[in-house]
Design an enzyme around this catalytic site. Sequence first.
Site, PDB file in Angstrom:
ATOM      1  N   GLY A   4       0.896  -1.173   0.062  1.00 21.39           N
ATOM      2  CA  GLY A   4       0.090  -0.109  -0.033  1.00 21.39           C
ATOM      3  C   GLY A   4       0.928   1.395   0.015  1.00 21.39           C
ATOM      4  O   GLY A   4       1.388   1.701  -0.855  1.00 21.39           O
ATOM      5  N   TYR A   5       0.804   2.086   1.088  1.00 22.91           N
ATOM      6  CA  TYR A   5       1.624   3.202   1.476  1.00 22.91           C
ATOM      7  C   TYR A   5       1.150   4.331  -0.002  1.00 22.91           C
ATOM      8  O   TYR A   5       1.914   4.745  -0.634  1.00 22.91           O
ATOM      9  CB  TYR A   5       2.931   2.998   1.090  1.00 22.91           C
ATOM     10  CG  TYR A   5       3.619   2.162   2.129  1.00 22.91           C
ATOM     11  CD1 TYR A   5       3.619   2.857   3.419  1.00 22.91           C
ATOM     12  CD2 TYR A   5       4.409   1.050   1.863  1.00 22.91           C
ATOM     13  CE1 TYR A   5       4.580   2.084   4.533  1.00 22.91           C
ATOM     14  CE2 TYR A   5       4.589   0.292   2.785  1.00 22.91           C
ATOM     15  CZ  TYR A   5       5.049   0.731   4.102  1.00 22.91           C
ATOM     16  OH  TYR A   5       5.679  -0.090   5.001  1.00 22.91           O
ATOM     17  N   HIS A   6      -0.295   4.280  -0.041  1.00 25.92           N
ATOM     18  CA  HIS A   6      -0.810   5.553  -1.021  1.00 25.92           C
ATOM     19  C   HIS A   6      -2.307   5.709  -0.520  1.00 25.92           C
ATOM     20  O   HIS A   6      -2.630   4.861   0.316  1.00 25.92           O
ATOM     21  CB  HIS A   6      -0.670   4.746  -2.500  1.00 25.92           C
ATOM     22  CG  HIS A   6      -1.232   3.520  -2.571  1.00 25.92           C
ATOM     23  ND1 HIS A   6      -0.853   2.385  -2.656  1.00 25.92           N
ATOM     24  CD2 HIS A   6      -2.796   3.351  -2.788  1.00 25.92           C
ATOM     25  CE1 HIS A   6      -1.545   1.236  -2.903  1.00 25.92           C
ATOM     26  NE2 HIS A   6      -2.805   1.878  -3.053  1.00 25.92           N
ATOM     27  N   ALA A   7      -2.659   6.688  -1.410  1.00 26.56           N
ATOM     28  CA  ALA A   7      -4.307   6.963  -1.295  1.00 26.56           C
ATOM     29  C   ALA A   7      -4.516   6.965  -2.556  1.00 26.56           C
ATOM     30  O   ALA A   7      -4.034   7.079  -3.642  1.00 26.56           O
ATOM     31  CB  ALA A   7      -4.634   8.341  -0.420  1.00 26.56           C
TER      32      ALA A   7
END
Length: 141
Positions: free
Chosen positions: A47-50
Site C-alpha cells: 500500500g503506502y498510498h491513497a
Amino acid sequence: MQVIKYVFQPHGDDRGQLVALEEFKDIPFRIKRVYYMYDTGAGVTRGYHAHRSLEQILICIHGSCKIRLDNGREKKVIPLEKPYEGLYVSNAMWREMFDFSPDAVLMVLASELYDERDYIRDYDEFLKYVKANGGDADAEE
Ligand code: T46
C-alpha cells in the site's frame, strides 16, 4: 475517523458457507474491478498510498491481515480475519496492509478500473490533498 466494516450474510447449510456480493446491495458502488493478493511475504507491508477517487471494499477471504487507515488526522488499525467481513476504504484515505498470515488472500472490490493517475503515493502530497479538498485533515469528529 469512522470505520465502516460490513458483515456479509453467509448462506450456510450442511455443505458449508457461501457469501454473495451484489453491487449497490451489499457493496455501495458499481464493482468495476476485482483483484486479490496472496503469497505475501512475512513482514511485508503493501500500500503506502491513497486514491483521489477510488472506493474499495477489502475482504480477507482466507487467513488474516491488518489494514492501517489514515485520513490525514487520525490513524486506525483494522484486523481482517473473517471471510464474511468487508472493510470500506474511501477515497482520500492513506492505506497500508500488513501482518499477513502465510495463507492470507486479500480480495479487493473496486469502484473504478486501474488508473495509476488516481494514486497519491507521496505522504506529504496526500496531506496537502486532504487539506485542499476539505477532507478529514481538518475535520472535527
Ligand atoms: C489499493 C491496495 C489495497 C494492476 O496492473 N492492476 C490493478 O488493478 C492493480 C491493483 C495493480 N496492478 C499492478 C500494478 C503494480 O505493478 O500490480 C502491481 C502491484 O500493485 P500495487 O503496488 O499498487 O499494490 P498494493 O498492494 O500496494 O496496492 C493495491 C492497489 O494498487 C491499491 O489500489 O488500494 O492494493
